[in-house]
Scaffold this motif. Structure first.
Motif, PDB file in Angstrom:
ATOM      1  N   LEU A  31       0.728  -1.348  -0.023  1.00  0.00           N
ATOM      2  CA  LEU A  31      -0.076  -0.062  -0.152  1.00  0.00           C
ATOM      3  C   LEU A  31       0.835   1.222   0.085  1.00  0.00           C
ATOM      4  O   LEU A  31       1.816   1.413   0.715  1.00  0.00           O
ATOM      5  CB  LEU A  31      -0.900   0.112   1.146  1.00  0.00           C
ATOM      6  N   ILE A  32       0.520   2.589  -0.752  1.00  0.00           N
ATOM      7  CA  ILE A  32       1.073   3.611  -0.729  1.00  0.00           C
ATOM      8  C   ILE A  32       0.108   4.643  -0.624  1.00  0.00           C
ATOM      9  O   ILE A  32      -0.742   4.676  -1.610  1.00  0.00           O
ATOM     10  CB  ILE A  32       1.877   3.882  -1.903  1.00  0.00           C
ATOM     11  N   LYS A  33       0.105   5.282   0.575  1.00  0.00           N
ATOM     12  CA  LYS A  33      -1.157   6.182   0.681  1.00  0.00           C
ATOM     13  C   LYS A  33      -0.314   7.538   0.928  1.00  0.00           C
ATOM     14  O   LYS A  33       0.602   7.666   1.715  1.00  0.00           O
ATOM     15  CB  LYS A  33      -1.908   5.830   1.792  1.00  0.00           C
ATOM     16  N   ILE A  34      -1.055   8.748   0.404  1.00  0.00           N
ATOM     17  CA  ILE A  34      -0.418  10.217   0.772  1.00  0.00           C
ATOM     18  C   ILE A  34      -1.597  10.839   1.236  1.00  0.00           C
ATOM     19  O   ILE A  34      -2.803  10.975   0.920  1.00  0.00           O
ATOM     20  CB  ILE A  34      -0.036  10.890  -0.578  1.00  0.00           C
ATOM     21  N   ASN A  35      -1.449  11.361   2.609  1.00  0.00           N
ATOM     22  CA  ASN A  35      -2.175  11.907   3.445  1.00  0.00           C
ATOM     23  C   ASN A  35      -3.633  11.151   3.542  1.00  0.00           C
ATOM     24  O   ASN A  35      -4.637  11.731   3.523  1.00  0.00           O
ATOM     25  CB  ASN A  35      -2.717  13.449   3.036  1.00  0.00           C
ATOM     26  N   GLY A  36      -3.577   9.797   3.539  1.00  0.00           N
ATOM     27  CA  GLY A  36      -4.670   8.943   3.879  1.00  0.00           C
ATOM     28  C   GLY A  36      -5.224   8.533   2.534  1.00  0.00           C
ATOM     29  O   GLY A  36      -6.233   7.818   2.622  1.00  0.00           O
ATOM     30  N   MET A  37      -5.194   8.993   1.285  1.00  0.00           N
ATOM     31  CA  MET A  37      -5.813   8.557   0.065  1.00  0.00           C
ATOM     32  C   MET A  37      -4.492   7.850  -0.709  1.00  0.00           C
ATOM     33  O   MET A  37      -3.389   8.095  -0.689  1.00  0.00           O
ATOM     34  CB  MET A  37      -5.754   9.894  -0.605  1.00  0.00           C
ATOM     35  N   PRO A  38      -5.276   6.911  -1.562  1.00  0.00           N
ATOM     36  CA  PRO A  38      -4.264   6.231  -2.541  1.00  0.00           C
ATOM     37  C   PRO A  38      -3.523   7.098  -3.325  1.00  0.00           C
ATOM     38  O   PRO A  38      -4.125   8.081  -3.827  1.00  0.00           O
ATOM     39  CB  PRO A  38      -5.496   5.162  -3.062  1.00  0.00           C
ATOM     40  N   ILE A  39      -2.367   6.478  -3.697  1.00  0.00           N
ATOM     41  CA  ILE A  39      -1.484   7.376  -4.487  1.00  0.00           C
ATOM     42  C   ILE A  39      -2.017   7.684  -5.858  1.00  0.00           C
ATOM     43  O   ILE A  39      -1.831   8.511  -6.534  1.00  0.00           O
ATOM     44  CB  ILE A  39      -0.083   6.513  -4.737  1.00  0.00           C
ATOM     45  N   GLU A  40      -2.876   6.548  -6.418  1.00  0.00           N
ATOM     46  CA  GLU A  40      -3.493   6.801  -7.795  1.00  0.00           C
ATOM     47  C   GLU A  40      -4.514   8.039  -7.624  1.00  0.00           C
ATOM     48  O   GLU A  40      -5.041   8.653  -9.012  1.00  0.00           O
ATOM     49  CB  GLU A  40      -4.230   5.539  -8.054  1.00  0.00           C
ATOM     50  N   LEU A  41      -4.857   8.566  -6.872  1.00  0.00           N
ATOM     51  CA  LEU A  41      -6.006   9.532  -6.858  1.00  0.00           C
ATOM     52  C   LEU A  41      -5.313  10.959  -6.338  1.00  0.00           C
ATOM     53  O   LEU A  41      -5.890  11.962  -6.045  1.00  0.00           O
ATOM     54  CB  LEU A  41      -6.989   9.454  -5.493  1.00  0.00           C
ATOM     55  N   LEU A  42      -4.091  11.218  -6.416  1.00  0.00           N
ATOM     56  CA  LEU A  42      -3.140  12.238  -6.417  1.00  0.00           C
ATOM     57  C   LEU A  42      -3.579  13.340  -7.155  1.00  0.00           C
ATOM     58  O   LEU A  42      -3.669  12.987  -8.496  1.00  0.00           O
ATOM     59  CB  LEU A  42      -1.584  12.060  -6.498  1.00  0.00           C
ATOM     60  N   GLN A  43      -3.701  14.509  -6.704  1.00  0.00           N
ATOM     61  CA  GLN A  43      -3.859  15.668  -7.583  1.00  0.00           C
ATOM     62  C   GLN A  43      -2.649  16.699  -7.540  1.00  0.00           C
ATOM     63  O   GLN A  43      -2.014  16.650  -6.626  1.00  0.00           O
ATOM     64  CB  GLN A  43      -5.295  16.497  -7.126  1.00  0.00           C
ATOM     65  N   ARG A  69       3.359   5.113   4.245  1.00  0.00           N
ATOM     66  CA  ARG A  69       2.327   6.219   4.465  1.00  0.00           C
ATOM     67  C   ARG A  69       3.148   7.495   4.361  1.00  0.00           C
ATOM     68  O   ARG A  69       3.982   7.739   5.077  1.00  0.00           O
ATOM     69  CB  ARG A  69       1.497   6.159   5.819  1.00  0.00           C
ATOM     70  N   VAL A  70       2.680   8.638   3.473  1.00  0.00           N
ATOM     71  CA  VAL A  70       3.115   9.598   3.543  1.00  0.00           C
ATOM     72  C   VAL A  70       2.256  11.006   4.059  1.00  0.00           C
ATOM     73  O   VAL A  70       1.096  11.035   3.511  1.00  0.00           O
ATOM     74  CB  VAL A  70       3.494  10.022   1.999  1.00  0.00           C
ATOM     75  N   ARG A  71       3.009  11.783   4.959  1.00  0.00           N
ATOM     76  CA  ARG A  71       2.079  13.108   5.324  1.00  0.00           C
ATOM     77  C   ARG A  71       2.821  14.214   4.696  1.00  0.00           C
ATOM     78  O   ARG A  71       4.117  14.378   4.883  1.00  0.00           O
ATOM     79  CB  ARG A  71       2.091  13.117   7.060  1.00  0.00           C
ATOM     80  N   VAL A  72       2.142  15.095   4.030  1.00  0.00           N
ATOM     81  CA  VAL A  72       2.842  16.178   3.257  1.00  0.00           C
ATOM     82  C   VAL A  72       2.318  17.519   3.767  1.00  0.00           C
ATOM     83  O   VAL A  72       0.686  17.564   3.948  1.00  0.00           O
ATOM     84  CB  VAL A  72       2.860  15.947   1.727  1.00  0.00           C
ATOM     85  N   LYS A  73       3.037  18.733   3.996  1.00  0.00           N
ATOM     86  CA  LYS A  73       2.755  19.780   4.517  1.00  0.00           C
ATOM     87  C   LYS A  73       3.257  20.749   3.739  1.00  0.00           C
ATOM     88  O   LYS A  73       4.452  20.726   3.310  1.00  0.00           O
ATOM     89  CB  LYS A  73       2.806  20.147   5.983  1.00  0.00           C
ATOM     90  N   GLY A  74       2.747  22.122   3.657  1.00  0.00           N
ATOM     91  CA  GLY A  74       3.531  23.290   3.004  1.00  0.00           C
ATOM     92  C   GLY A  74       3.778  23.191   1.557  1.00  0.00           C
ATOM     93  O   GLY A  74       3.407  22.262   1.001  1.00  0.00           O
ATOM     94  N   GLY A  75       4.042  24.143   1.157  1.00  0.00           N
ATOM     95  CA  GLY A  75       4.536  24.668  -0.199  1.00  0.00           C
ATOM     96  C   GLY A  75       3.312  24.550  -1.206  1.00  0.00           C
ATOM     97  O   GLY A  75       2.085  24.504  -0.750  1.00  0.00           O
ATOM     98  N   GLY A  76       3.439  24.536  -2.388  1.00  0.00           N
ATOM     99  CA  GLY A  76       2.474  24.327  -3.429  1.00  0.00           C
ATOM    100  C   GLY A  76       2.008  22.969  -4.086  1.00  0.00           C
ATOM    101  O   GLY A  76       3.075  22.063  -3.489  1.00  0.00           O
ATOM    102  N   HIS A  77       1.547  22.706  -4.842  1.00  0.00           N
ATOM    103  CA  HIS A  77       1.237  21.477  -5.295  1.00  0.00           C
ATOM    104  C   HIS A  77       2.524  20.670  -6.202  1.00  0.00           C
ATOM    105  O   HIS A  77       2.746  19.625  -5.611  1.00  0.00           O
ATOM    106  CB  HIS A  77       0.287  21.535  -6.800  1.00  0.00           C
ATOM    107  N   ALA A  83       8.276  16.668  -3.130  1.00  0.00           N
ATOM    108  CA  ALA A  83       8.643  16.229  -1.774  1.00  0.00           C
ATOM    109  C   ALA A  83       8.420  14.742  -1.482  1.00  0.00           C
ATOM    110  O   ALA A  83       8.910  13.977  -0.906  1.00  0.00           O
ATOM    111  CB  ALA A  83       8.307  17.249  -0.725  1.00  0.00           C
ATOM    112  N   ILE A  84       7.206  14.514  -2.046  1.00  0.00           N
ATOM    113  CA  ILE A  84       6.597  13.046  -1.963  1.00  0.00           C
ATOM    114  C   ILE A  84       7.510  11.959  -2.590  1.00  0.00           C
ATOM    115  O   ILE A  84       7.638  10.923  -2.004  1.00  0.00           O
ATOM    116  CB  ILE A  84       5.020  12.988  -2.342  1.00  0.00           C
ATOM    117  N   ARG A  85       7.856  12.310  -3.933  1.00  0.00           N
ATOM    118  CA  ARG A  85       8.591  11.270  -4.593  1.00  0.00           C
ATOM    119  C   ARG A  85       9.901  11.405  -4.020  1.00  0.00           C
ATOM    120  O   ARG A  85      10.301  10.088  -3.880  1.00  0.00           O
ATOM    121  CB  ARG A  85       8.682  11.752  -6.210  1.00  0.00           C
ATOM    122  N   GLN A  86      10.526  12.219  -3.394  1.00  0.00           N
ATOM    123  CA  GLN A  86      11.949  12.075  -2.525  1.00  0.00           C
ATOM    124  C   GLN A  86      11.653  11.281  -1.452  1.00  0.00           C
ATOM    125  O   GLN A  86      12.509  10.255  -1.222  1.00  0.00           O
ATOM    126  CB  GLN A  86      12.344  13.532  -2.232  1.00  0.00           C
TER     127      GLN A  86
END
Length: 146
Positions: A31-43, A69-77, A83-86
């Protein structure tokens, strides 16, 4: 008292400008989730491939036995996506170094570095502060003699 088994896990961060992504990588089922959402739904959708780059480079077999599981804050899209890919790339390397073996970790690291150094090394550039006497950091107000 019952002894609780520690799940092998690592926590790593990725940065771009003011965006900070913290990736928590543990033993799991892919599983790979970003802020609780699946990576496939990333905007935004246009930048989704940027996040998939570590998976596309290394192949899904390296990701099938870990949950990230990734939590991301700050910056723009865009900064958040970078930052997420890194964070994802660094977390997989840290997990392999700590819980798998050094040779596979070295292999992964070489593949990622040959593609893009920013997958593992943060970009140190920051916005330069504005100074007096002008509209921005370097531009000055127009000078008039009369």
């Amino acid at each position: 008292m019952a002894e609780s088994k520690q799940v092998p896990s690592v926590q790593v961060f990725g940065r771009k400008k003011t965006a900070v992504a913290v990736a928590h990588c543990k033993k799991g089922r892919g599983l790979i989730k970003i802020n609780g959402m699946p990576i496939e739904l990333l905007q935004p959708e246009a930048l989704r491939y940027k996040v998939f780059e570590p998976m596309l480079l290394l192949g899904n077999e390296r990701f099938k036995d870990v949950d990230i599981r990734v939590r991301v804050k700050g910056g723009g899209h865009t900064a958040q996506v970078y930052a997420i890919r890194q964070a994802i790339a660094k977390s997989l390397i840290a997990y392999y170094q700590k819980f798998v073996d050094e040779t596979s970790k070295k292999e992964i690291k070489d593949i990622l570095l040959s593609y893009d150094r920013n997958l593992l090394v943060a970009d140190p550039r920051r916005c330069e502060p504005k100074k007096f006497g002008g509209r921005g950091a370097r531009s000055r107000f127009q000078k008039s003699y009369r």
